[in-house]
Design a protein around this motif. Structure first.
Motif, short mmCIF file in Angstrom:
data_model
loop_
_atom_site.label_atom_id
_atom_site.label_comp_id
_atom_site.label_asym_id
_atom_site.label_seq_id
_atom_site.Cartn_x
_atom_site.Cartn_y
_atom_site.Cartn_z
N ARG A 107 -8.11 -22.58 5.54
CA ARG A 107 -7.60 -23.67 6.38
C ARG A 107 -7.06 -23.16 7.70
NH1 ARG A 107 -4.20 -26.73 1.79
NH2 ARG A 107 -5.93 -27.83 0.82
N GLU A 108 -6.44 -21.97 7.68
CA GLU A 108 -5.85 -21.41 8.89
C GLU A 108 -6.81 -20.52 9.65
OE1 GLU A 108 -1.93 -19.88 8.52
OE2 GLU A 108 -1.32 -21.43 7.10
N LYS A 109 -8.09 -20.59 9.31
CA LYS A 109 -9.16 -19.85 10.01
C LYS A 109 -8.92 -18.34 9.99
CE LYS A 109 -11.20 -23.63 11.76
NZ LYS A 109 -11.10 -24.61 10.73
N THR A 110 -8.47 -17.83 8.85
CA THR A 110 -8.25 -16.41 8.68
C THR A 110 -9.38 -15.86 7.82
OG1 THR A 110 -5.86 -16.69 8.79
CG2 THR A 110 -6.65 -14.70 7.78
N SER A 111 -9.87 -14.69 8.16
CA SER A 111 -10.95 -14.07 7.39
C SER A 111 -10.43 -13.65 6.01
CB SER A 111 -11.50 -12.85 8.12
OG SER A 111 -12.39 -12.14 7.30
N ILE A 112 -10.99 -14.27 4.98
CA ILE A 112 -10.56 -13.96 3.62
C ILE A 112 -11.00 -12.55 3.24
CG2 ILE A 112 -10.81 -14.64 1.20
CD1 ILE A 112 -11.21 -17.53 2.24
N ARG A 113 -12.22 -12.17 3.63
CA ARG A 113 -12.73 -10.84 3.32
C ARG A 113 -11.87 -9.76 3.95
NH1 ARG A 113 -18.23 -10.92 5.00
NH2 ARG A 113 -18.64 -11.80 2.96
N ALA A 114 -11.58 -9.90 5.24
CA ALA A 114 -10.75 -8.89 5.91
C ALA A 114 -9.35 -8.84 5.32
CB ALA A 114 -10.68 -9.20 7.41
N SER A 115 -8.82 -10.01 4.96
CA SER A 115 -7.48 -10.04 4.37
C SER A 115 -7.42 -9.28 3.06
CB SER A 115 -7.04 -11.49 4.14
OG SER A 115 -6.97 -12.18 5.36
N TYR A 116 -8.43 -9.47 2.22
CA TYR A 116 -8.42 -8.78 0.94
C TYR A 116 -8.74 -7.30 1.09
CZ TYR A 116 -7.42 -12.75 -1.95
OH TYR A 116 -6.77 -13.79 -2.56
N ILE A 117 -9.54 -6.93 2.06
CA ILE A 117 -9.80 -5.51 2.30
C ILE A 117 -8.53 -4.82 2.78
CG2 ILE A 117 -11.01 -3.89 3.83
CD1 ILE A 117 -13.46 -5.74 3.59
N ILE A 118 -7.84 -5.43 3.73
CA ILE A 118 -6.60 -4.84 4.23
C ILE A 118 -5.54 -4.84 3.13
CG2 ILE A 118 -4.71 -5.18 5.88
CD1 ILE A 118 -6.90 -6.20 7.84
N GLY A 119 -5.48 -5.91 2.34
CA GLY A 119 -4.55 -5.94 1.21
C GLY A 119 -4.84 -4.84 0.21
N GLY A 120 -6.12 -4.58 -0.05
CA GLY A 120 -6.50 -3.49 -0.94
C GLY A 120 -6.09 -2.13 -0.38
N LEU A 121 -6.23 -1.96 0.93
CA LEU A 121 -5.80 -0.70 1.55
C LEU A 121 -4.29 -0.52 1.45
CD1 LEU A 121 -8.09 -0.64 4.72
CD2 LEU A 121 -8.24 0.81 2.69
N ILE A 122 -3.55 -1.61 1.67
CA ILE A 122 -2.09 -1.53 1.53
C ILE A 122 -1.72 -1.20 0.09
CG2 ILE A 122 0.06 -2.88 1.61
CD1 ILE A 122 -1.05 -4.29 4.07
N PHE A 123 -2.43 -1.79 -0.88
CA PHE A 123 -2.16 -1.48 -2.28
C PHE A 123 -2.46 -0.02 -2.58
CE2 PHE A 123 -3.42 -1.33 -6.78
CZ PHE A 123 -2.23 -1.77 -7.34
N PHE A 124 -3.55 0.52 -2.00
CA PHE A 124 -3.88 1.93 -2.18
C PHE A 124 -2.79 2.82 -1.60
CE2 PHE A 124 -6.03 5.83 -0.67
CZ PHE A 124 -6.39 6.34 -1.92
N VAL A 125 -2.28 2.46 -0.42
CA VAL A 125 -1.19 3.24 0.18
C VAL A 125 0.07 3.14 -0.69
CG1 VAL A 125 0.31 3.46 2.20
CG2 VAL A 125 -2.12 3.12 2.50
N LEU A 126 0.28 1.98 -1.32
CA LEU A 126 1.41 1.83 -2.23
C LEU A 126 1.27 2.76 -3.42
CD1 LEU A 126 3.99 0.14 -2.65
CD2 LEU A 126 2.60 -1.48 -3.91
N LEU A 127 0.05 2.91 -3.94
CA LEU A 127 -0.18 3.87 -5.02
C LEU A 127 0.06 5.30 -4.55
CD1 LEU A 127 -3.41 2.42 -6.68
CD2 LEU A 127 -1.08 2.31 -7.54
N LEU A 128 -0.38 5.62 -3.33
CA LEU A 128 -0.10 6.95 -2.78
C LEU A 128 1.40 7.19 -2.64
CD1 LEU A 128 -2.77 7.41 0.05
CD2 LEU A 128 -2.64 8.58 -2.14
N PHE A 129 2.12 6.13 -2.23
CA PHE A 129 3.57 6.24 -2.09
C PHE A 129 4.20 6.57 -3.44
CE2 PHE A 129 7.64 3.96 -2.56
CZ PHE A 129 8.41 4.73 -1.71
N HIS A 130 3.82 5.84 -4.48
CA HIS A 130 4.40 6.09 -5.80
C HIS A 130 4.02 7.47 -6.31
CE1 HIS A 130 4.88 1.56 -6.25
NE2 HIS A 130 6.08 2.07 -6.25
N GLY A 131 2.78 7.87 -6.09
CA GLY A 131 2.36 9.19 -6.53
C GLY A 131 3.07 10.31 -5.79
N SER A 132 3.21 10.17 -4.48
CA SER A 132 3.90 11.22 -3.72
C SER A 132 5.39 11.23 -4.04
CB SER A 132 3.66 11.06 -2.22
OG SER A 132 4.11 9.81 -1.79
N LEU A 133 5.97 10.06 -4.31
CA LEU A 133 7.38 10.01 -4.72
C LEU A 133 7.56 10.69 -6.08
CD1 LEU A 133 10.14 8.97 -3.79
CD2 LEU A 133 9.65 6.86 -5.03
#
Length: 145
Positions: A107-133
């Motif tokens: 509805r807000e004309k946002t790319s769903i594909r790009a949003s989920y790809i970027i969200g997946g990258l943020i989730f991967f960085v979150l896993l790296l954060f927990h692993g490095s911690l």
């Protein structure tokens, strides 16, 4: 000391996590900026933690060494493969909130594909954060005793 910036980054992360929990109050545009900031904050925290593990990391390069030898040997973690795959492949499709979020982004004309790809990258960085911690905690023998 390296610990003070880490404490600041972790406090900011908690504030951002609370903001994400209250995401219903904000529009998609504000949520995108919040997630971008959280992703950058996580990357900075991972870099700070890795440099505190080995201050000469930039000069020497990264050489990974397991803090617990033998943990990846044998069938100890294979039992997690099937539930992980089922959760990742089936979970989003059966989640009503997933579809509500996708409809709102459409509805807000946002790319769903790009949003989920970027969200997946943020989730991967979150896993790296927990692993490095976890690696940072394992490297500090005085904390574990």
């Amino acid at each position: 000391q390296v610990a003070q910036p880490l404490y600041l980054a972790m406090a900011a992360f908690v504030v951002l996590a609370a903001g994400c929990l209250l995401g219903e109050e904000f529009g998609i545009q504000r949520i995108k900026y919040g997630h971008a900031f959280m992703g950058l904050l996580l990357i900075a925290a991972v870099v700070i933690i890795l440099l505190s593990l080995n201050p000469s990391l930039l000069a020497e390069g990264i050489s990974w060494k397991s803090p617990a030898d033998g943990i990846w040997e044998g069938p100890s973690l294979v039992g997690f493969a099937v539930p992980l795959l089922v959760g990742l492949l089936v979970g989003p499709w059966l989640d009503l909130q997933h579809w509500q979020r996708a409809i709102q982004m459409h509805r807000e004309k946002t790319s769903i594909r790009a949003s989920y790809i970027i969200g997946g990258l943020i989730f991967f960085v979150l896993l790296l954060f927990h692993g490095s911690l976890a690696a940072w905690v394992m490297s500090r023998g005085d904390v574990l005793q």
